[in-house]
Design an enzyme around this catalytic site. Structure first.
Site, PDB file in Angstrom:
ATOM      1  N   TYR A   1     -63.136 -70.790  85.442  1.00  0.00           N
ATOM      2  CA  TYR A   1     -63.867 -69.679  84.804  1.00  0.00           C
ATOM      3  C   TYR A   1     -63.581 -68.335  85.476  1.00  0.00           C
ATOM      4  O   TYR A   1     -63.607 -67.301  84.811  1.00  0.00           O
ATOM      5  CB  TYR A   1     -65.374 -69.983  84.746  1.00  0.00           C
ATOM      6  CG  TYR A   1     -65.655 -71.036  83.700  1.00  0.00           C
ATOM      7  CD1 TYR A   1     -65.611 -70.726  82.342  1.00  0.00           C
ATOM      8  CD2 TYR A   1     -65.893 -72.364  84.053  1.00  0.00           C
ATOM      9  CE1 TYR A   1     -65.817 -71.704  81.379  1.00  0.00           C
ATOM     10  CE2 TYR A   1     -66.106 -73.345  83.097  1.00  0.00           C
ATOM     11  CZ  TYR A   1     -66.058 -73.007  81.761  1.00  0.00           C
ATOM     12  OH  TYR A   1     -66.248 -73.965  80.799  1.00  0.00           O
TER      13      TYR A   1
ATOM     14  N   ARG B   1     -60.483 -67.260  83.724  1.00  0.00           N
ATOM     15  CA  ARG B   1     -60.753 -66.864  82.339  1.00  0.00           C
ATOM     16  C   ARG B   1     -61.497 -65.523  82.275  1.00  0.00           C
ATOM     17  O   ARG B   1     -61.286 -64.737  81.351  1.00  0.00           O
ATOM     18  CB  ARG B   1     -61.549 -67.960  81.616  1.00  0.00           C
ATOM     19  CG  ARG B   1     -60.734 -69.242  81.496  1.00  0.00           C
ATOM     20  CD  ARG B   1     -61.318 -70.181  80.499  1.00  0.00           C
ATOM     21  NE  ARG B   1     -61.437 -69.527  79.210  1.00  0.00           N
ATOM     22  CZ  ARG B   1     -62.376 -69.817  78.322  1.00  0.00           C
ATOM     23  NH1 ARG B   1     -63.274 -70.747  78.578  1.00  0.00           N
ATOM     24  NH2 ARG B   1     -62.424 -69.193  77.176  1.00  0.00           N
TER      25      ARG B   1
ATOM     26  N   HIS C   1     -72.341 -70.263  73.276  1.00  0.00           N
ATOM     27  CA  HIS C   1     -71.848 -71.023  74.435  1.00  0.00           C
ATOM     28  C   HIS C   1     -71.869 -70.212  75.730  1.00  0.00           C
ATOM     29  O   HIS C   1     -71.176 -70.553  76.670  1.00  0.00           O
ATOM     30  CB  HIS C   1     -70.432 -71.553  74.140  1.00  0.00           C
ATOM     31  CG  HIS C   1     -70.412 -72.571  73.038  1.00  0.00           C
ATOM     32  ND1 HIS C   1     -69.270 -72.932  72.352  1.00  0.00           N
ATOM     33  CD2 HIS C   1     -71.415 -73.318  72.491  1.00  0.00           C
ATOM     34  CE1 HIS C   1     -69.583 -73.844  71.440  1.00  0.00           C
ATOM     35  NE2 HIS C   1     -70.869 -74.087  71.502  1.00  0.00           N
TER      36      HIS C   1
ATOM     37  N   GLN D   1     -68.949 -68.487  69.206  1.00  0.00           N
ATOM     38  CA  GLN D   1     -68.814 -69.572  70.195  1.00  0.00           C
ATOM     39  C   GLN D   1     -68.017 -69.073  71.394  1.00  0.00           C
ATOM     40  O   GLN D   1     -67.852 -69.788  72.380  1.00  0.00           O
ATOM     41  CB  GLN D   1     -68.077 -70.763  69.565  1.00  0.00           C
ATOM     42  CG  GLN D   1     -68.823 -71.399  68.406  1.00  0.00           C
ATOM     43  CD  GLN D   1     -67.904 -72.287  67.575  1.00  0.00           C
ATOM     44  OE1 GLN D   1     -67.683 -73.445  67.893  1.00  0.00           O
ATOM     45  NE2 GLN D   1     -67.353 -71.742  66.504  1.00  0.00           N
ATOM     46  N   ASN D   2     -67.521 -67.852  71.302  1.00  0.00           N
ATOM     47  CA  ASN D   2     -66.658 -67.325  72.364  1.00  0.00           C
ATOM     48  C   ASN D   2     -67.470 -66.827  73.546  1.00  0.00           C
ATOM     49  O   ASN D   2     -68.568 -66.305  73.388  1.00  0.00           O
ATOM     50  CB  ASN D   2     -65.774 -66.189  71.824  1.00  0.00           C
ATOM     51  CG  ASN D   2     -64.855 -66.680  70.724  1.00  0.00           C
ATOM     52  OD1 ASN D   2     -64.660 -67.881  70.585  1.00  0.00           O
ATOM     53  ND2 ASN D   2     -64.306 -65.771  69.945  1.00  0.00           N
ATOM     54  N   VAL D   3     -66.854 -66.955  74.717  1.00  0.00           N
ATOM     55  CA  VAL D   3     -67.538 -66.514  75.932  1.00  0.00           C
ATOM     56  C   VAL D   3     -67.010 -65.159  76.403  1.00  0.00           C
ATOM     57  O   VAL D   3     -67.474 -64.623  77.413  1.00  0.00           O
ATOM     58  CB  VAL D   3     -67.430 -67.599  77.047  1.00  0.00           C
ATOM     59  CG1 VAL D   3     -68.229 -68.836  76.646  1.00  0.00           C
ATOM     60  CG2 VAL D   3     -65.981 -67.997  77.339  1.00  0.00           C
ATOM     61  N   ASP D   4     -66.028 -64.617  75.680  1.00  0.00           N
ATOM     62  CA  ASP D   4     -65.576 -63.253  75.986  1.00  0.00           C
ATOM     63  C   ASP D   4     -66.549 -62.243  75.363  1.00  0.00           C
ATOM     64  O   ASP D   4     -67.464 -62.625  74.623  1.00  0.00           O
ATOM     65  CB  ASP D   4     -64.130 -63.028  75.477  1.00  0.00           C
ATOM     66  CG  ASP D   4     -64.033 -63.107  73.945  1.00  0.00           C
ATOM     67  OD1 ASP D   4     -64.739 -62.346  73.255  1.00  0.00           O
ATOM     68  OD2 ASP D   4     -63.245 -63.934  73.432  1.00  0.00           O
TER      69      ASP D   4
ATOM     70  N   THR E   1     -62.359 -70.829  63.806  1.00  0.00           N
ATOM     71  CA  THR E   1     -62.951 -71.957  64.542  1.00  0.00           C
ATOM     72  C   THR E   1     -62.594 -73.254  63.842  1.00  0.00           C
ATOM     73  O   THR E   1     -62.615 -73.326  62.616  1.00  0.00           O
ATOM     74  CB  THR E   1     -64.490 -71.839  64.676  1.00  0.00           C
ATOM     75  OG1 THR E   1     -65.007 -73.088  65.182  1.00  0.00           O
ATOM     76  CG2 THR E   1     -65.200 -71.489  63.402  1.00  0.00           C
ATOM     77  N   SER E   2     -62.281 -74.275  64.661  1.00  0.00           N
ATOM     78  CA  SER E   2     -61.938 -75.580  64.080  1.00  0.00           C
ATOM     79  C   SER E   2     -63.192 -76.304  63.590  1.00  0.00           C
ATOM     80  O   SER E   2     -63.094 -77.346  62.955  1.00  0.00           O
ATOM     81  CB  SER E   2     -61.232 -76.441  65.130  1.00  0.00           C
ATOM     82  OG  SER E   2     -62.080 -76.599  66.259  1.00  0.00           O
TER      83      SER E   2
HETATM   84  P1  OAD Z   1     -60.554 -74.224  68.548  1.00  0.00           P
HETATM   85  O1  OAD Z   1     -59.397 -74.067  69.479  1.00  0.00           O
HETATM   86  O2  OAD Z   1     -61.119 -75.584  68.364  1.00  0.00           O
HETATM   87  O3  OAD Z   1     -60.140 -73.682  67.106  1.00  0.00           O
HETATM   88  C1  OAD Z   1     -59.500 -72.461  66.972  1.00  0.00           C
HETATM   89  C2  OAD Z   1     -59.294 -72.181  65.501  1.00  0.00           C
HETATM   90  O4  OAD Z   1     -58.716 -70.885  65.399  1.00  0.00           O
HETATM   91  C3  OAD Z   1     -58.365 -73.156  64.772  1.00  0.00           C
HETATM   92  O5  OAD Z   1     -58.966 -73.562  63.563  1.00  0.00           O
HETATM   93  C4  OAD Z   1     -57.102 -72.344  64.535  1.00  0.00           C
HETATM   94  O6  OAD Z   1     -56.434 -72.681  63.306  1.00  0.00           O
HETATM   95  C5  OAD Z   1     -57.676 -70.928  64.444  1.00  0.00           C
HETATM   96  N1  OAD Z   1     -56.744 -69.841  64.781  1.00  0.00           N
HETATM   97  C6  OAD Z   1     -55.711 -69.839  65.658  1.00  0.00           C
HETATM   98  N2  OAD Z   1     -55.126 -68.625  65.702  1.00  0.00           N
HETATM   99  C7  OAD Z   1     -55.810 -67.836  64.829  1.00  0.00           C
HETATM  100  C8  OAD Z   1     -55.708 -66.466  64.429  1.00  0.00           C
HETATM  101  N3  OAD Z   1     -54.780 -65.661  64.933  1.00  0.00           N
HETATM  102  N4  OAD Z   1     -56.573 -66.000  63.511  1.00  0.00           N
HETATM  103  C9  OAD Z   1     -57.539 -66.812  62.987  1.00  0.00           C
HETATM  104  N5  OAD Z   1     -57.682 -68.110  63.333  1.00  0.00           N
HETATM  105  C10 OAD Z   1     -56.839 -68.612  64.242  1.00  0.00           C
HETATM  106  O7  OAD Z   1     -61.661 -73.161  69.024  1.00  0.00           O
HETATM  107  P2  OAD Z   1     -63.220 -73.127  68.658  1.00  0.00           P
HETATM  108  O8  OAD Z   1     -63.475 -73.656  67.298  1.00  0.00           O
HETATM  109  O9  OAD Z   1     -63.687 -71.765  68.976  1.00  0.00           O
HETATM  110  O10 OAD Z   1     -66.695 -74.697  73.819  1.00  0.00           O
HETATM  111  O11 OAD Z   1     -63.781 -74.138  69.729  1.00  0.00           O
HETATM  112  C11 OAD Z   1     -65.172 -74.380  69.761  1.00  0.00           C
HETATM  113  C12 OAD Z   1     -65.609 -74.692  71.164  1.00  0.00           C
HETATM  114  O12 OAD Z   1     -64.786 -75.731  71.705  1.00  0.00           O
HETATM  115  C13 OAD Z   1     -65.434 -73.558  72.154  1.00  0.00           C
HETATM  116  O13 OAD Z   1     -66.486 -72.621  72.112  1.00  0.00           O
HETATM  117  C14 OAD Z   1     -65.378 -74.260  73.467  1.00  0.00           C
HETATM  118  C15 OAD Z   1     -64.480 -75.413  73.082  1.00  0.00           C
HETATM  119  O14 OAD Z   1     -64.596 -76.568  73.809  1.00  0.00           O
HETATM  120  C16 OAD Z   1     -67.007 -74.939  75.115  1.00  0.00           C
HETATM  121  O15 OAD Z   1     -66.215 -74.787  76.033  1.00  0.00           O
HETATM  122  C17 OAD Z   1     -68.406 -75.380  75.319  1.00  0.00           C
END
Ligand code: OAD
Length: 236
Positions: free
Chosen positions: A55, A58, A106, A88-91, A173-174
């Site tokens: 962290y 990061r 988060h 969900q972002n920590v930035d 977000t995925s």
């Molecule tokens: P993920 O890495 O799971 O998903 C990122 C998403 O962003 C995917 O669906 C990609 O297709 C999409 N993506 C990539 N580049 C992009 C761009 N330039 N423009 C738009 N979309 C794009 O990340 P999160 O869903 O944020 O939690 O992950 C959720 C949580 O999982 C995080 O907050 C973190 C992680 O574990 C903790 O650490 C508690």
């Protein structure tokens, strides 16, 4: 008439073009790190130095990053809509773009907390947390990040915001992590629901969603300008 309310749920993809890695894309953070080692309470108990290193690194990366066109256009939406960002972002790129109502599900990199009390928080800005740094209650400071297996204190407030929104936008977000992913189910049936992401998360192959298969810096400005033009036309 009060402004329409837009709730925007964001994930790592909105910050990807600011140079911050996503988690699950190839080359993402979870390719290089074991989530159980650096983002779980168990990992913290076993290897606190490793967690702090992760962290601390990061935090520096996020501090060097700049808000991109997607963050900036979400701020612009506030001129004509009530906007709540649930991230969900920590930035802090939404805040640095000027968004005034941001809920961090988060946690935040810029905060440290007591090891035992999640509400005993101190602002640390871009400073490192080190072993031996002590909270007011005498316990070791840890990142104020919600780790896997921990409660998400802001989830009920976020669910209420989604349930009272007139438009729901999901960006980058995925939708793989709960309870954040489950927020989409709080949206009223009849509202407009849009996702901007080059890939389409499985969870929204359900009907009722518009998918804009673009990167955030392209899709968000287009959608925001479109929403603003539509509302201005409706008002004249
Ligand atoms: P993920 O890495 O799971 O998903 C990122 C998403 O962003 C995917 O669906 C990609 O297709 C999409 N993506 C990539 N580049 C992009 C761009 N330039 N423009 C738009 N979309 C794009 O990340 P999160 O869903 O944020 O939690 O992950 C959720 C949580 O999982 C995080 O907050 C973190 C992680 O574990 C903790 O650490 C508690």
């Amino acid at each position: 008439m009060p402004n329409k309310k837009i709730v925007v749920l964001t994930g790592a993809g909105v910050s990807a073009e600011s140079g911050l890695s996503t988690f699950r894309d190839s080359g993402g953070l979870w390719d290089g790190f074991d989530v159980n080692e650096v983002a779980s309470i168990d990992g913290w108990h076993k290897k606190p130095q490793k967690v702090l290193d992760f962290y601390n690194l990061r935090r520096i990366q996020a501090a060097k990053a700049l808000p991109n066109l997607a963050h900036l256009h979400l701020k612009k939406l506030e001129e004509n809509f009530e906007v709540v960002i649930v991230t969900q972002n920590v930035d802090d790129l939404h805040e640095r773009a000027g968004s005034s109502n941001v809920i961090h599900l988060h946690g935040k990199l810029s905060e440290a907390r007591s090891e035992v009390d999640p509400y005993e928080i101190i602002e640390i800005g871009i400073n490192n947390i080190n072993i031996g740094d002590i909270s007011k209650d005498g316990t070791q400071l840890r990142p104020a990040i919600v780790w896997f297996g921990e409660m998400v204190p802001m989830i009920e407030i976020a669910a209420h915001e989604v349930s009272t929104s007139d438009i729901l936008i999901v960006i980058g977000t995925s939708l793989a992590v709960y309870p954040a992913a489950g927020l989409i189910h709080y949206a009223k049936n009849e509202i407009r629901k849009i996702i901007i992401d080059p890939s389409k998360p499985e969870l929204i192959s359900l009907s009722g969603w518009e998918h804009i298969p673009k990167r955030a810096t392209e899709g968000v400005p287009e959608l925001v300008n479109d929403l603003i033009n539509t509302i201005l036309n409706e008002r004249t």
